[in-house]
Design a protein around this motif. Structure first.
Motif, mmCIF file in Angstrom:
data_model
loop_
_atom_site.group_PDB
_atom_site.id
_atom_site.type_symbol
_atom_site.label_atom_id
_atom_site.label_comp_id
_atom_site.label_asym_id
_atom_site.label_seq_id
_atom_site.Cartn_x
_atom_site.Cartn_y
_atom_site.Cartn_z
ATOM 1 N N MET A 1 41.859 46.928 42.515
ATOM 2 C CA MET A 1 41.056 46.031 41.676
ATOM 3 C C MET A 1 39.572 46.340 41.834
ATOM 4 S SD MET A 1 42.662 43.872 39.757
ATOM 5 C CE MET A 1 41.561 42.504 39.468
ATOM 6 N N ALA A 2 39.148 46.553 43.070
ATOM 7 C CA ALA A 2 37.734 46.869 43.316
ATOM 8 C C ALA A 2 37.352 48.150 42.597
ATOM 9 C CB ALA A 2 37.493 46.993 44.817
ATOM 10 N N GLN B 1 42.186 42.465 56.730
ATOM 11 C CA GLN B 1 42.564 41.636 55.578
ATOM 12 C C GLN B 1 43.141 40.295 56.040
ATOM 13 O OE1 GLN B 1 44.875 42.606 51.617
ATOM 14 N NE2 GLN B 1 46.329 42.493 53.288
ATOM 15 N N ILE C 1 36.445 51.746 48.653
ATOM 16 C CA ILE C 1 36.247 50.612 47.741
ATOM 17 C C ILE C 1 34.882 50.786 47.076
ATOM 18 C CG2 ILE C 1 35.858 48.127 47.663
ATOM 19 C CD1 ILE C 1 37.888 47.811 49.836
ATOM 20 N N LEU D 1 49.156 43.759 49.035
ATOM 21 C CA LEU D 1 47.970 42.950 48.757
ATOM 22 C C LEU D 1 46.706 43.771 49.012
ATOM 23 C CD1 LEU D 1 47.175 40.096 47.898
ATOM 24 C CD2 LEU D 1 47.279 39.397 50.287
ATOM 25 N N PHE D 2 46.722 44.512 50.100
ATOM 26 C CA PHE D 2 45.563 45.334 50.460
ATOM 27 C C PHE D 2 45.283 46.381 49.375
ATOM 28 C CE2 PHE D 2 43.603 48.978 52.629
ATOM 29 C CZ PHE D 2 42.488 48.364 53.162
ATOM 30 N N TYR D 3 46.336 47.103 48.983
ATOM 31 C CA TYR D 3 46.116 48.154 47.992
ATOM 32 C C TYR D 3 45.845 47.575 46.606
ATOM 33 C CZ TYR D 3 47.389 51.132 51.759
ATOM 34 O OH TYR D 3 47.390 51.752 52.973
ATOM 35 N N MET E 1 36.189 40.618 47.153
ATOM 36 C CA MET E 1 37.296 40.696 46.192
ATOM 37 C C MET E 1 38.089 39.409 46.166
ATOM 38 S SD MET E 1 37.057 43.273 44.468
ATOM 39 C CE MET E 1 38.450 42.839 43.488
ATOM 40 N N ARG F 1 33.808 43.809 51.690
ATOM 41 C CA ARG F 1 34.388 44.066 50.369
ATOM 42 C C ARG F 1 35.643 43.226 50.120
ATOM 43 N NH1 ARG F 1 30.025 45.201 49.132
ATOM 44 N NH2 ARG F 1 29.118 47.253 49.419
ATOM 45 N N ARG G 1 44.067 44.895 46.103
ATOM 46 C CA ARG G 1 42.643 44.542 46.120
ATOM 47 C C ARG G 1 41.769 45.779 46.030
ATOM 48 N NH1 ARG G 1 43.520 40.023 50.822
ATOM 49 N NH2 ARG G 1 43.360 38.179 49.490
ATOM 50 N N LYS G 2 42.163 46.812 46.732
ATOM 51 C CA LYS G 2 41.390 48.060 46.660
ATOM 52 C C LYS G 2 41.380 48.606 45.242
ATOM 53 C CE LYS G 2 40.782 50.713 50.506
ATOM 54 N NZ LYS G 2 41.055 51.923 51.293
ATOM 55 N N ILE H 1 38.230 40.965 35.104
ATOM 56 C CA ILE H 1 39.259 40.884 36.168
ATOM 57 C C ILE H 1 40.644 40.910 35.522
ATOM 58 C CG2 ILE H 1 40.271 39.341 37.904
ATOM 59 C CD1 ILE H 1 37.361 38.482 38.575
ATOM 60 N N ASP H 2 40.779 40.171 34.423
ATOM 61 C CA ASP H 2 42.066 40.126 33.724
ATOM 62 C C ASP H 2 42.462 41.516 33.215
ATOM 63 O OD1 ASP H 2 44.183 38.322 32.534
ATOM 64 O OD2 ASP H 2 43.483 39.372 30.741
ATOM 65 N N GLU I 1 31.421 49.972 45.232
ATOM 66 C CA GLU I 1 30.387 48.948 45.408
ATOM 67 C C GLU I 1 30.442 48.029 44.192
ATOM 68 O OE1 GLU I 1 27.242 47.293 47.560
ATOM 69 O OE2 GLU I 1 28.101 49.233 48.065
ATOM 70 N N VAL I 2 30.933 46.823 44.375
ATOM 71 C CA VAL I 2 31.036 45.898 43.241
ATOM 72 C C VAL I 2 30.285 44.620 43.579
ATOM 73 C CG1 VAL I 2 32.589 44.651 41.707
ATOM 74 C CG2 VAL I 2 33.343 46.777 42.718
ATOM 75 N N LEU J 1 37.343 47.513 38.765
ATOM 76 C CA LEU J 1 36.171 46.723 38.365
ATOM 77 C C LEU J 1 34.910 47.576 38.457
ATOM 78 C CD1 LEU J 1 36.937 43.266 39.990
ATOM 79 C CD2 LEU J 1 36.659 43.741 37.558
ATOM 80 N N LEU K 1 49.253 39.783 43.881
ATOM 81 C CA LEU K 1 47.945 39.137 43.698
ATOM 82 C C LEU K 1 48.082 37.767 43.030
ATOM 83 C CD1 LEU K 1 45.294 41.782 42.532
ATOM 84 C CD2 LEU K 1 45.254 40.394 44.586
#
Lengths: 202, 171
Positions: free
Chosen positions: A187-188, B11, A119, A180-182, B46, B42, A184-185, A137-138, A121-122, A191, A152
Motif C-alpha cells: 500500500m505504501a 509491526q 517503503i 498484513l506486513f506485506y 500507514m 512508516r 501495508r508495504k 487509498i481505495d 516516503e509517503v 500510494l 487489511l
C-alpha cells in the motif's frame, strides 16, 4: 389495537426487536438504513459490483434467519457486516479452490519480492484532503491481491485481532502478520507511486 | 531473530499486540537502529492512513429492487424450511412407526448376513430341463429359448456362496 409503529423514525434496536418477532417491515427499514454499508463492505473485499450486491443480499437473508442470535453485543450494522465479511471469505475460498496457487502465496512461502522493496516516503496528509486521500487509498486497495486486501479490511475496517483474522481466514497468526506486513508495504509503495505520478511528491 | 521476524515484531508493536518487557526491549532496539526507526515510523503512518478509510459506496441499483430480491429469498427459504420442519400427519405416522421398523429390519438383515455357514441352495434340474431353485435367499431370473436350445439363468445372491454350490447346466 396497538398503533402502527413509525418505522422511519424508530431506533435500530426497536426495529431489530420487531424484526425478531417476525415483522418483515421493520427488517425492510433496517435494510434501507444499512444496505449501502453492507454493500460497501462486500465491495471492499470482492472489488466486483455484481458479486458485492449478491453477497450483501445473501447476508441480509442470513441476518433475518439468525436474528435470534443477535443479542446486541455489537451494533446491528457491525453484526451485519461480520456476516457480509464471512460470506465474502467463503466466496474467496470457493474461488481459490478452483485455481492454482498465486504468485503471492509462493512469495510468502519463499521470501517475498516486496521484502527487498523499501517503503516509499509517503506523507500525503499535508497535500491532500481526507476525501482525496480515501479515494487514493481505495484505488490502491483494489490493486492488492485478495489475501492482502482481505487481511487489511479485517484488521483496519473490521478491527479484528490477529487471532480472529487467522480463524476467519483459516490460517496461522504468523501468516496473518506476514500478510498484513506485506499488504501495508505494498500500500505504501502504491500510494507513493500515485502521489509521484500526480506530482504531489518528488 | 532474522530480518523478517524483527519486521513483524515492529509491526506487532505498532499494532499494540506486543506488550510488557518484550515491547520495551524492542523499543530500545528501535531507538538504536535507524532502519528500524524508519520502519516503525512508516508502519505507524500507514496504519493511521488506512484505518477508517473505507469509502462510502452507494448501491449500484435501486433500493426497491435490492429489497425485493431479499424478500423473495426470505420467503422462498421459509417455505422450504416449513416443508422440512412440518411433516404432514401421514408423514408423522410413517416416521413414528416405520423408523423403528426399519431399524429392527436392518439388525435382522445384518444378523442373517453374518451367518458363518453356507446355504443349501438346493439347485436341481427336472426332467424337462427347467431350472428350479428351492432357496428363498436367491432371486432368480431365467431365459429359455427352444429355438436356440438355450437357457440363461441370472442369480442374484447377497451371500458369499462357495463355487462348489453353484452348478449350472445349460442345454
Amino acid at each position: 389495537m396497538p398503533a402502527e409503529p413509525d418505522y422511519s423514525t424508530a431506533e435500530a434496536p426497536q426495529l431489530v426487536d420487531r424484526a425478531k418477532g417476525g415483522d418483515l417491515q421493520a427488517f425492510e427499514e433496517l435494510v434501507s438504513r444499512y444496505r449501502d454499508r453492507a454493500y460497501a463492505r462486500a465491495y471492499s473485499i470482492m472489488r466486483n459490483e455484481d458479486l458485492a450486491v449478491d453477497l450483501s443480499q445473501n447476508a441480509w437473508v442470513k441476518a433475518w434467519q439468525r436474528l435470534a442470535q443477535f443479542h446486541g453485543e455489537a451494533s446491528f450494522p457491525t453484526w451485519l457486516n461480520r456476516i457480509v465479511t464471512n460470506l465474502c471469505l467463503d466466496e474467496l475460498r470457493r474461488r481459490k479452490r478452483a485455481r492454482t496457487d498465486s504468485i503471492e502465496e509462493i512469495e510468502e512461502a519463499t521470501g517475498p519480492v516486496e521484502n527487498r522493496m523499501d517503503i516509499q516516503e509517503v506523507d500525503p496528509m499535508e497535500r491532500l484532503n481526507r476525501e482525496e486521500l480515501r479515494e487514493r487509498i481505495d484505488a490502491a486497495m483494489a490493486k492488492l491481491s485478495d489475501n492482502h486486501r482481505t487481511v487489511l479490511v479485517l484488521y483496519e475496517y473490521e478491527q479484528l485481532e490477529y487471532k480472529h483474522i487467522a480463524e476467519k481466514m483459516g490460517t496461522s497468526i504468523g501468516t496473518v502478520m506476514s500478510r498484513l506486513f506485506y499488504a501495508r508495504k505494498k500500500m505504501a509503495a502504491l500510494l507513493g507511486e500515485t502521489l509521484k505520478r500526480d506530482g504531489l511528491i518528488e | 531473530m532474522n530480518e523478517n521476524e524483527i519486521q513483524l515484531k515492529v509491526q506487532a508493536l505498532v499494532d499494540g499486540v506486543l506488550t510488557g518487557r518484550e515491547a520495551e526491549e524492542l523499543q530500545q532496539r528501535i531507538n538504536n537502529d535507524a532502519t528500524l526507526q524508519q520502519l516503525h515510523e512508516r508502519l505507524t503512518q500507514m496504519r493511521g492512513l488506512i484505518a477508517n478509510s473505507e469509502l462510502p459506496r452507494p448501491l449500484p441499483e435501486s433500493g426497491d429492487f435490492y429489497w425485493n430480491k431479499i424478500a423473495e429469498s426470505i420467503e422462498r427459504e421459509e417455505r422450504a424450511g416449513e416443508r422440512i420442519a412440518k411433516p404432514t400427519p401421514a408423514n408423522r405416522w410413517l416416521l413414528r412407526w416405520l423408523a423403528p421398523l426399519a431399524g429392527v429390519s436392518t439388525v435382522v438383515l445384518l444378523l442373517t448376513l453374518q451367518q458363518p455357514t453356507a446355504p443349501d441352495l438346493g439347485i436341481t434340474l427336472s426332467s424337462d430341463h427347467e431350472l428350479e431353485l428351492s432357496s428363498d435367499e436367491i432371486d432368480v431370473m431365467t431365459y429359455n429359448s427352444d429355438d436356440d436350445s438355450m437357457s440363461i439363468v441370472w442369480l442374484d445372491y447377497s451371500m458369499d456362496i462357495q463355487k462348489d454350490y453353484m452348478e449350472l447346466w445349460l442345454d
